[in-house]
Design a protein around this motif. Sequence first.
Motif, short mmCIF file in Angstrom:
data_model
loop_
_atom_site.label_atom_id
_atom_site.label_comp_id
_atom_site.label_asym_id
_atom_site.label_seq_id
_atom_site.Cartn_x
_atom_site.Cartn_y
_atom_site.Cartn_z
N ASP A 85 28.47 51.80 28.54
CA ASP A 85 27.84 50.99 27.49
C ASP A 85 27.97 49.49 27.74
N VAL A 86 28.71 49.11 28.78
CA VAL A 86 28.96 47.69 29.08
C VAL A 86 27.97 47.21 30.13
N VAL A 87 27.29 46.09 29.84
CA VAL A 87 26.35 45.51 30.79
C VAL A 87 26.89 44.23 31.43
N LEU A 88 27.96 43.66 30.86
CA LEU A 88 28.61 42.48 31.43
C LEU A 88 30.07 42.46 31.01
N ALA A 89 30.95 42.23 31.99
CA ALA A 89 32.38 41.99 31.72
C ALA A 89 32.69 40.58 32.19
N VAL A 90 33.41 39.82 31.37
CA VAL A 90 33.76 38.43 31.68
C VAL A 90 35.27 38.30 31.68
N GLU A 91 35.81 37.78 32.76
CA GLU A 91 37.24 37.48 32.85
C GLU A 91 37.43 35.98 33.00
N ILE A 92 38.27 35.41 32.14
CA ILE A 92 38.66 34.01 32.22
C ILE A 92 40.04 33.99 32.86
N VAL A 93 40.15 33.35 33.99
CA VAL A 93 41.40 33.36 34.76
C VAL A 93 42.48 32.60 34.02
N SER A 94 43.67 33.21 33.96
CA SER A 94 44.85 32.58 33.38
C SER A 94 45.96 32.57 34.41
N PRO A 95 46.92 31.65 34.28
CA PRO A 95 48.00 31.58 35.26
C PRO A 95 48.72 32.91 35.50
N GLY A 96 48.94 33.71 34.48
CA GLY A 96 49.68 34.95 34.65
C GLY A 96 48.84 36.14 35.05
N SER A 97 47.51 35.98 35.10
CA SER A 97 46.66 37.13 35.39
C SER A 97 45.68 36.89 36.53
N GLU A 98 45.84 35.79 37.24
CA GLU A 98 44.86 35.41 38.26
C GLU A 98 44.66 36.50 39.32
N LEU A 99 45.72 37.05 39.85
CA LEU A 99 45.60 38.06 40.91
C LEU A 99 44.85 39.30 40.42
N VAL A 100 45.21 39.79 39.24
CA VAL A 100 44.55 40.97 38.68
C VAL A 100 43.10 40.67 38.34
N ASP A 101 42.84 39.51 37.72
CA ASP A 101 41.48 39.14 37.32
C ASP A 101 40.54 38.96 38.51
N THR A 102 41.07 38.48 39.63
CA THR A 102 40.21 38.17 40.78
C THR A 102 40.14 39.28 41.82
N THR A 103 41.09 40.20 41.82
CA THR A 103 41.09 41.23 42.86
C THR A 103 41.01 42.66 42.31
N VAL A 104 41.81 42.99 41.32
CA VAL A 104 41.88 44.36 40.84
C VAL A 104 40.73 44.69 39.89
N LYS A 105 40.56 43.90 38.86
CA LYS A 105 39.56 44.20 37.84
C LYS A 105 38.13 44.26 38.37
N PRO A 106 37.71 43.34 39.25
CA PRO A 106 36.34 43.47 39.76
C PRO A 106 36.07 44.81 40.44
N PHE A 107 37.03 45.33 41.18
CA PHE A 107 36.84 46.63 41.83
C PHE A 107 36.76 47.75 40.80
N GLU A 108 37.61 47.67 39.76
CA GLU A 108 37.58 48.68 38.71
C GLU A 108 36.27 48.65 37.95
N TYR A 109 35.79 47.45 37.62
CA TYR A 109 34.53 47.32 36.89
C TYR A 109 33.36 47.82 37.74
N ALA A 110 33.38 47.50 39.03
CA ALA A 110 32.32 47.97 39.93
C ALA A 110 32.36 49.49 40.05
N ASP A 111 33.54 50.06 40.23
CA ASP A 111 33.68 51.52 40.31
C ASP A 111 33.21 52.20 39.03
N ALA A 112 33.38 51.52 37.90
CA ALA A 112 32.95 52.08 36.62
C ALA A 112 31.44 51.91 36.39
#
Length: 165
Positions: A85-112
């Motif tokens: 049901d999601v057509v766009l996911a937006v991540e705003i990078v934060s100091p404590g989540s930069e690695l996950v936001d830029t590497t892990v989540k994009p792959f998970e969103y693409a796989d989904a």
Amino acid sequence: MTVDGDDRHELHDGLVTVSPTRTPIHMRVLARMFSQIDSQISQGLRVFPEVGIVVDVSSPTVRVPDLVITTAAVDQDEPLVRAEDVVLAVEIVSPGSELVDTTVKPFEYADAGIPNFWLVDPAPPVTVTVYSLADGNYEESQRAERGLEVVAPCELRIDLAALSR
């Protein structure tokens, strides 16, 4: 998952993860981006801040992007949104989540199968990198600094300079 207090809880491979408190600039960019998108969104779509998306049922994994645009058919009474049901996911990078936001989540969103992904760097000047799903992977389609104009998932104009003022 839910946002509880100042921490964000997500589920990754069946384990609860906690992201650190977001910075004031992160929250300001989030609020202003939501407002701009909400005022322009096409009929048949909805925008939500910080809702849980089930990105993998088998592992199970639930992510909480900063913003999502969904189809209007999404069940607003359910605590979690299905990735289809999601057509766009937006991540705003934060100091404590930069690695996950830029590497892990994009792959998970693409796989989904989420067709669009934006990565926002809130450090002035605010920048947005736009990714589109192609053959199961995200490809960068544009990078914007002052203003962002897109046609997918709908026509939107975002004044990036106004996000951090």
